[in-house]
Design a protein around this motif. Structure first.
Motif, PDB file in Angstrom:
ATOM      1  N   THR A 191       4.633   4.273   8.871  1.00 61.93           N
ATOM      2  CA  THR A 191       4.807   4.558  10.298  1.00 61.93           C
ATOM      3  C   THR A 191       4.267   3.375  11.094  1.00 61.93           C
ATOM      4  N   ALA A 192       4.972   3.000  12.170  1.00 61.52           N
ATOM      5  CA  ALA A 192       4.499   1.871  12.983  1.00 61.52           C
ATOM      6  C   ALA A 192       4.312   2.311  14.426  1.00 61.52           C
ATOM      7  N   VAL A 193       3.233   1.834  15.039  1.00 66.19           N
ATOM      8  CA  VAL A 193       3.000   2.084  16.474  1.00 66.19           C
ATOM      9  C   VAL A 193       2.518   0.793  17.132  1.00 66.19           C
ATOM     10  N   LYS A 194       2.716   0.727  18.453  1.00 66.65           N
ATOM     11  CA  LYS A 194       2.178  -0.395  19.233  1.00 66.65           C
ATOM     12  C   LYS A 194       0.972   0.097  20.013  1.00 66.65           C
ATOM     13  N   LEU A 195      -0.116  -0.637  19.979  1.00 60.31           N
ATOM     14  CA  LEU A 195      -1.307  -0.279  20.758  1.00 60.31           C
ATOM     15  C   LEU A 195      -1.888  -1.542  21.381  1.00 60.31           C
ATOM     16  N   HIS A 196      -2.516  -1.390  22.535  1.00 63.80           N
ATOM     17  CA  HIS A 196      -3.111  -2.561  23.190  1.00 63.80           C
ATOM     18  C   HIS A 196      -4.481  -2.240  23.756  1.00 63.80           C
ATOM     19  N   GLY A 197      -5.303  -3.260  23.889  1.00 64.27           N
ATOM     20  CA  GLY A 197      -6.605  -3.138  24.541  1.00 64.27           C
ATOM     21  C   GLY A 197      -7.494  -2.110  23.870  1.00 64.27           C
ATOM     22  N   ALA A 198      -8.200  -1.353  24.684  1.00 64.35           N
ATOM     23  CA  ALA A 198      -9.192  -0.403  24.170  1.00 64.35           C
ATOM     24  C   ALA A 198      -8.571   0.688  23.306  1.00 64.35           C
ATOM     25  N   ALA A 199      -7.262   0.962  23.505  1.00 64.14           N
ATOM     26  CA  ALA A 199      -6.586   1.988  22.706  1.00 64.14           C
ATOM     27  C   ALA A 199      -6.563   1.618  21.224  1.00 64.14           C
ATOM     28  N   VAL A 200      -6.705   0.321  20.936  1.00 68.33           N
ATOM     29  CA  VAL A 200      -6.736  -0.090  19.526  1.00 68.33           C
ATOM     30  C   VAL A 200      -7.957   0.534  18.840  1.00 68.33           C
ATOM     31  N   ARG A 201      -9.004   0.799  19.617  1.00 69.26           N
ATOM     32  CA  ARG A 201     -10.153   1.507  19.045  1.00 69.26           C
ATOM     33  C   ARG A 201      -9.943   3.030  19.107  1.00 69.26           C
ATOM     34  N   THR A 202      -9.719   3.528  20.317  1.00 69.00           N
ATOM     35  CA  THR A 202      -9.718   4.990  20.503  1.00 69.00           C
ATOM     36  C   THR A 202      -8.573   5.665  19.745  1.00 69.00           C
ATOM     37  N   ASP A 203      -7.365   5.139  19.859  1.00 65.48           N
ATOM     38  CA  ASP A 203      -6.223   5.771  19.194  1.00 65.48           C
ATOM     39  C   ASP A 203      -6.294   5.586  17.677  1.00 65.48           C
ATOM     40  N   VAL A 204      -6.766   4.414  17.244  1.00 65.08           N
ATOM     41  CA  VAL A 204      -6.863   4.198  15.791  1.00 65.08           C
ATOM     42  C   VAL A 204      -7.885   5.162  15.190  1.00 65.08           C
ATOM     43  N   LEU A 205      -8.998   5.396  15.886  1.00 61.25           N
ATOM     44  CA  LEU A 205      -9.995   6.334  15.356  1.00 61.25           C
ATOM     45  C   LEU A 205      -9.378   7.729  15.202  1.00 61.25           C
ATOM     46  N   ARG A 264       0.840  -1.206   0.000  1.00 64.38           N
ATOM     47  CA  ARG A 264       0.000   0.000   0.000  1.00 64.38           C
ATOM     48  C   ARG A 264       0.877   1.258   0.000  1.00 64.38           C
ATOM     49  N   ALA A 265       1.900   1.252   0.850  1.00 66.08           N
ATOM     50  CA  ALA A 265       2.791   2.416   0.927  1.00 66.08           C
ATOM     51  C   ALA A 265       3.526   2.629  -0.397  1.00 66.08           C
ATOM     52  N   SER A 266       3.847   1.519  -1.079  1.00 69.32           N
ATOM     53  CA  SER A 266       4.571   1.636  -2.353  1.00 69.32           C
ATOM     54  C   SER A 266       3.698   2.269  -3.442  1.00 69.32           C
ATOM     55  N   GLU A 267       2.394   2.323  -3.200  1.00 69.99           N
ATOM     56  CA  GLU A 267       1.481   2.991  -4.137  1.00 69.99           C
ATOM     57  C   GLU A 267       1.353   4.476  -3.821  1.00 69.99           C
ATOM     58  N   GLY A 268       2.200   4.954  -2.910  1.00 62.73           N
ATOM     59  CA  GLY A 268       2.200   6.376  -2.595  1.00 62.73           C
ATOM     60  C   GLY A 268       1.266   6.761  -1.462  1.00 62.73           C
ATOM     61  N   LYS A 269       0.700   5.780  -0.773  1.00 58.83           N
ATOM     62  CA  LYS A 269      -0.219   6.084   0.335  1.00 58.83           C
ATOM     63  C   LYS A 269       0.566   6.239   1.645  1.00 58.83           C
ATOM     64  N   ALA A 324      -6.525   7.483  12.346  1.00 63.18           N
ATOM     65  CA  ALA A 324      -6.999   7.159  10.992  1.00 63.18           C
ATOM     66  C   ALA A 324      -7.234   8.419  10.160  1.00 63.18           C
ATOM     67  N   THR A 325      -7.546   9.539  10.816  1.00 63.77           N
ATOM     68  CA  THR A 325      -7.791  10.776  10.066  1.00 63.77           C
ATOM     69  C   THR A 325      -6.482  11.358   9.531  1.00 63.77           C
ATOM     70  N   LYS A 326      -5.352  10.925  10.103  1.00 63.54           N
ATOM     71  CA  LYS A 326      -4.055  11.480   9.710  1.00 63.54           C
ATOM     72  C   LYS A 326      -3.339  10.637   8.651  1.00 63.54           C
ATOM     73  N   TYR A 327      -3.869   9.464   8.375  1.00 60.00           N
ATOM     74  CA  TYR A 327      -3.239   8.556   7.403  1.00 60.00           C
ATOM     75  C   TYR A 327      -4.227   8.187   6.304  1.00 60.00           C
ATOM     76  N   ASP A 328      -3.690   7.784   5.164  1.00 63.89           N
ATOM     77  CA  ASP A 328      -4.571   7.290   4.102  1.00 63.89           C
ATOM     78  C   ASP A 328      -5.147   5.935   4.508  1.00 63.89           C
ATOM     79  N   ASP A 329      -4.288   5.079   5.074  1.00 63.31           N
ATOM     80  CA  ASP A 329      -4.705   3.723   5.421  1.00 63.31           C
ATOM     81  C   ASP A 329      -4.050   3.266   6.712  1.00 63.31           C
ATOM     82  N   LEU A 386      -0.196   3.653   8.180  1.00 60.65           N
ATOM     83  CA  LEU A 386       0.135   3.397   9.587  1.00 60.65           C
ATOM     84  C   LEU A 386      -0.032   1.903   9.850  1.00 60.65           C
ATOM     85  N   LEU A 387       1.025   1.276  10.356  1.00 63.88           N
ATOM     86  CA  LEU A 387       0.950  -0.138  10.736  1.00 63.88           C
ATOM     87  C   LEU A 387       0.828  -0.201  12.255  1.00 63.88           C
ATOM     88  N   VAL A 388      -0.281  -0.745  12.735  1.00 62.02           N
ATOM     89  CA  VAL A 388      -0.509  -0.839  14.181  1.00 62.02           C
ATOM     90  C   VAL A 388      -0.215  -2.264  14.638  1.00 62.02           C
TER      91      VAL A 388
END
Ligand SMILES: Nc1ncnc2c1ncn2[C@@H]1O[C@H](COP(=O)(O)OP(=O)(O)O)[C@@H](O)[C@H]1O
Ligand SMILES: [Mg+2]
Length: 215
Positions: A63-77, A25-30, A80-85, A33-35
């Motif tokens: 870009t890569a980040v580590k997330l756990h538990g409920a943060a996988v919802r809250t932080d990803v939401l 996906r990134a190689s297509e210019g997008k 997600a507005t800052k990344y294409d995918d 974020l890899l969580v």
């Protein structure tokens, strides 16, 4: 789009699919974020290696980040507005992180292996998907065969059972059991970047990519 590579078993190819999808996906210019939502941190370890391998070429490319538990919802939401995918790699159990990922996913893909095919775990994932769809109506959930055997009846048998599991679409986009997937991962590369190339592996992963990203 938010793509989650999930399932409640280890060693089925979640991280392999997540890593390859993020890189292609990134190689297509997008801007991708890899969580890493797995305690085992395979995606993070892979990214560290990738950054070293590609340090003179600008690094991992995502870009890569580590997330756990409920943060996988809250932080990803939020993110997600800052990344294409966003591509999320979850652990091989029914965890709060996996459920949180399901609640924000647009696409949820579950690899399964023909050899140790486990109907029960796929059915249980089906139940998780059914529950998630109650509040995430647009969720597209699918499963695909990984490490498919080059011969024998096992692929077809596993695929037939997978097709009968409710709440999950069976994608006919198998990945073969190929050393190239392992070798690429060991070098911090997607299978499309491995030299010498394995054309069959490349064709399979690109076919899967096109299905998952609908391109
Ligand atoms: N299609 C494939 N062919 C060969 N080896 C594979 C394939 N998919 C995954 N593997 C290997 O199988 C192991 C488990 O895969 P991984 O993606 O880490 O699974 P999970 O994240 O579900 O635990 C890894 O060593 C990986 O390199
Ligand atoms: Mg993994």
């Amino acid at each position: 789009m938010i793509l989650v590579c999930g399932g409640i078993k280890g060693g089925i190819g979640k991280s392999t699919v997540a890593i390859n999808m993020a890189i292609i996906r990134a190689s297509e210019g997008k801007d991708v974020l890899l969580v890493d939502a797995d305690d085992q941190e395979s995606a993070s370890d892979f990214t560290i290696m990738r950054n070293e391998t590609l340090s003179d070429k600008g690094g991992a490319g995502y870009t890569a980040v580590k997330l756990h538990g409920a943060a996988v919802r809250t932080d990803v939401l939020k993110l997600a507005t800052k990344y294409d995918d966003v591509v999320i790699d979850v652990g091989g159990r029914d965890t709060a992180g996996q459920r949180a990922a399901l609640s924000v996913a647009n696409v949820y893909v579950v690899p399964f292996l023909p050899a140790s095919f486990d109907v029960w775990s796929l059915e249980k994932v089906g139940t998780l998907i059914e529950e998630a769809k109650a509040f995430n109506e647009q969720l597209y959930a699918c499963c695909m065969l990984n490490r498919a055997d080059s011969q024998g009846k096992e692929n077809a048998e596993a695929a037939e059972i997978a097709q009968s599991i409710p709440h999950m679409i069976y994608l006919d986009t198998p990945l073969g059991n190929r050393k190239a997937f392992r070798n690429a991962a060991a070098q911090g590369l997607a299978v499309t970047e491995l030299k010498p190339q394995d054309p069959k592996a490349v064709k399979e992963i690109i076919t899967l990519y096109k299905h998952l990203f609908n391109v």
